[in-house]
Enzyme design. Structure first.
Site, PDB file in Angstrom:
ATOM      1  N   GLU A   6      -5.235   1.576   2.473  1.00 46.97           N
ATOM      2  CA  GLU A   6      -5.159   0.506   3.396  1.00 46.97           C
ATOM      3  C   GLU A   6      -5.297   1.081   4.799  1.00 46.97           C
ATOM      4  O   GLU A   6      -5.725   0.343   5.820  1.00 46.97           O
ATOM      5  CB  GLU A   6      -3.689  -0.151   3.188  1.00 46.97           C
ATOM      6  CG  GLU A   6      -3.487  -1.224   4.015  1.00 46.97           C
ATOM      7  CD  GLU A   6      -2.727  -1.311   5.444  1.00 46.97           C
ATOM      8  OE1 GLU A   6      -2.787  -2.038   6.034  1.00 46.97           O
ATOM      9  OE2 GLU A   6      -2.547  -0.041   5.785  1.00 46.97           O
ATOM     10  N   GLU A   7      -4.640   2.230   5.151  1.00 47.47           N
ATOM     11  CA  GLU A   7      -4.609   2.983   6.409  1.00 47.47           C
ATOM     12  C   GLU A   7      -6.156   3.227   6.805  1.00 47.47           C
ATOM     13  O   GLU A   7      -6.373   3.441   8.155  1.00 47.47           O
ATOM     14  CB  GLU A   7      -3.830   4.312   6.327  1.00 47.47           C
ATOM     15  CG  GLU A   7      -2.250   4.009   6.072  1.00 47.47           C
ATOM     16  CD  GLU A   7      -1.448   3.153   7.455  1.00 47.47           C
ATOM     17  OE1 GLU A   7      -2.252   2.944   8.061  1.00 47.47           O
ATOM     18  OE2 GLU A   7      -0.434   2.766   7.132  1.00 47.47           O
ATOM     19  N   ASP A  62       4.299  -5.375   3.652  1.00 44.64           N
ATOM     20  CA  ASP A  62       4.122  -4.381   4.463  1.00 44.64           C
ATOM     21  C   ASP A  62       5.236  -4.476   5.441  1.00 44.64           C
ATOM     22  O   ASP A  62       6.030  -5.133   5.430  1.00 44.64           O
ATOM     23  CB  ASP A  62       2.531  -4.585   5.142  1.00 44.64           C
ATOM     24  CG  ASP A  62       2.022  -3.162   5.438  1.00 44.64           C
ATOM     25  OD1 ASP A  62       2.852  -2.427   6.004  1.00 44.64           O
ATOM     26  OD2 ASP A  62       0.740  -3.119   5.380  1.00 44.64           O
ATOM     27  N   HIS A  99       3.900   4.492  12.508  1.00 47.56           N
ATOM     28  CA  HIS A  99       2.774   5.475  12.713  1.00 47.56           C
ATOM     29  C   HIS A  99       3.301   6.502  13.510  1.00 47.56           C
ATOM     30  O   HIS A  99       2.649   7.184  14.241  1.00 47.56           O
ATOM     31  CB  HIS A  99       1.676   4.502  13.277  1.00 47.56           C
ATOM     32  CG  HIS A  99       0.629   4.198  12.468  1.00 47.56           C
ATOM     33  ND1 HIS A  99      -0.800   3.852  12.622  1.00 47.56           N
ATOM     34  CD2 HIS A  99       1.082   3.025  11.188  1.00 47.56           C
ATOM     35  CE1 HIS A  99      -1.086   3.149  11.584  1.00 47.56           C
ATOM     36  NE2 HIS A  99      -0.078   2.780  10.888  1.00 47.56           N
ATOM     37  N   HIS A 126       0.897  -1.378  -0.034  1.00 47.08           N
ATOM     38  CA  HIS A 126       0.150   0.017   0.014  1.00 47.08           C
ATOM     39  C   HIS A 126       0.742   1.257  -0.010  1.00 47.08           C
ATOM     40  O   HIS A 126       1.764   1.207   0.653  1.00 47.08           O
ATOM     41  CB  HIS A 126      -0.994  -0.186   0.968  1.00 47.08           C
ATOM     42  CG  HIS A 126      -0.615   0.291   2.560  1.00 47.08           C
ATOM     43  ND1 HIS A 126      -0.274   1.425   2.883  1.00 47.08           N
ATOM     44  CD2 HIS A 126      -0.105  -0.538   3.505  1.00 47.08           C
ATOM     45  CE1 HIS A 126       0.121   1.535   4.299  1.00 47.08           C
ATOM     46  NE2 HIS A 126       0.286   0.124   4.497  1.00 47.08           N
ATOM     47  N   ASP A 137       5.729   3.356   6.475  1.00 44.96           N
ATOM     48  CA  ASP A 137       4.493   2.411   6.375  1.00 44.96           C
ATOM     49  C   ASP A 137       3.859   3.128   5.521  1.00 44.96           C
ATOM     50  O   ASP A 137       3.132   3.978   5.710  1.00 44.96           O
ATOM     51  CB  ASP A 137       4.092   2.201   7.787  1.00 44.96           C
ATOM     52  CG  ASP A 137       2.769   1.605   7.949  1.00 44.96           C
ATOM     53  OD1 ASP A 137       2.470   0.823   6.731  1.00 44.96           O
ATOM     54  OD2 ASP A 137       2.039   1.984   8.981  1.00 44.96           O
TER      55      ASP A 137
END
Length: 351
Positions: free
Chosen positions: A201-202, A224, A311, A62, A169
């Site tokens: 995706e998030e 990922d 994150h 992603h 990410d």
């Protein structure tokens, strides 16, 4: 491995829901090795190697990132925000940010104060962006409600072949997907390789579903990032011992196909690539979960990149891990091509 291309991707904001600019770059890069390219209404970009092949594998990485969206401009010209994905608000206090308005960047900073720093918990609703405006009218000439916002962080090289930036990410996973497809094509893989840089995706997982439903592959590999247990505050006993620089991570999970995992493990052993293992008894938290349930069900495996400080705007990864993932996946795709020609069966049970 084209480090310059990854750095270009990392310099391109793609808050979940606003991935168009970075997908243009993914498509441009894929033209050099793909026999066909696909897009769809969700915003995916798919570069296909051997588009006429009987059997197909879907690679998903992603390309969207966590961030914010402007929800309000107050009378003094300051901006209120809504989170897009799993942001951790406290980490953004006092940080510079980029607001993207009609393709142009506006710089700002997330305001801080003694009162905010004293709070036990910081909410997204506590965050206010200062762009230097003196009124709502002045701010509205530069930004609008609905504009995406991301951390203003650049790539920095660290010791031991590590590097840091925001959005590793899963910008790194999208990069690995493209590089692995490119190298597999050069190595003579005959299977159809659908290298998808997926969106959303998030926030919604929509991109992986669109890709899997359209491509209808025989199997899929999600790429990922995963939590590195060598970061402060983590415990190897939670999901496994995973170190940055320790190599690609394979996942033992109820949703991961055992035969695909075995083929990945055998490929790594043949190449003398060190692999690490993580455990997931439920969801993996990746595009693999979505792909697994698309159509009539798609056998899936997960290859992950160790990451510290996920994150946040200071994520840390390793160039060595990226190269290991690319080497493993490109060789795996050649091997899968050979196995599929011999009638590879994904089932572990026979009636």
């Amino acid at each position: 491995m084209n480090r310059a291309f990854l750095k270009e991707l990392l310099a391109t904001p793609s808050v979940s829901g606003w991935e168009e600019a970075i997908q243009e770059k993914a498509l441009s890069y894929g033209k050099a090795f793909a026999g066909a390219q696909l897009t769809d209404p969700s915003g995916n970009a798919i570069s296909v190697v051997n588009p006429e092949a009987e059997h197909k594998v879907l690679l998903c990485g992603h390309i969207d990132e966590i961030g914010f969206v402007v929800t309000h401009i107050d009378a003094s010209g300051r901006l209120s925000l809504m989170g897009a994905g799993g942001v951790r608000p406290r980490l953004y206090l006092g940080s510079p940010v980029q607001i993207w308005h009609e393709g142009k960047m506006v710089s700002g900073v997330i305001a801080t104060s003694g009162d905010l720093l004293k709070k036990d918990k910081t909410e997204v609703s506590d965050l206010v962006v200062d762009i230097g405006a003196n009124s709502r009218e002045e701010a509205a000439q530069a930004v609008s409600i609905g504009d995406p916002v991301c951390a203003d962080v650049q790539v920095r090289e660290l010791l031991n072949d590590c590097f840091t930036c925001r959005a590793l990410d899963d910008r790194t996973g999208a990069f690995v997907v493209l590089e692995a497809a490119r190298e597999a094509a050069a190595k003579g893989a005959s299977i159809g390789i659908c290298a998808a840089t997926t969106v959303g995706e998030e926030t919604t997982g929509r991109g992986a579903y669109y890709a899997a439903a359209r491509v209808r592959p025989d199997c899929a590999i999600a790429v990922d990032v995963t939590w590195a247990s060598d970061a402060l505050g983590t415990r190897p006993g939670d999901t496994g011992e995973v170190k940055v620089g320790g190599g690609p991570v394979l996942c033992m999970a109820s949703s991961v196909n055992k035969k695909l995992n075995a083929l990945l493990r055998e490929t790594a052993a043949d190449l003398d690539i060190d692999v690490q293992w993580e455990i997931a008894t439920g969801r993996t938290g990746t595009d693999g979960d979505t792909v697994n349930r698309a159509g009539e069900g798609i056998p899936m495996a997960l290859v992950s990149i160790p990451l510290r400080y996920m994150h946040s705007s200071v994520e840390v990864g390793s160039w060595r891990d990226l190269q290991g993932c690319i080497d493993l996946l490109s060789a795996f795709l050649v091997r899968l091509s050979e196995e599929m020609e011999k009638g590879f069966d994904f089932c572990t049970l026979k009636p």
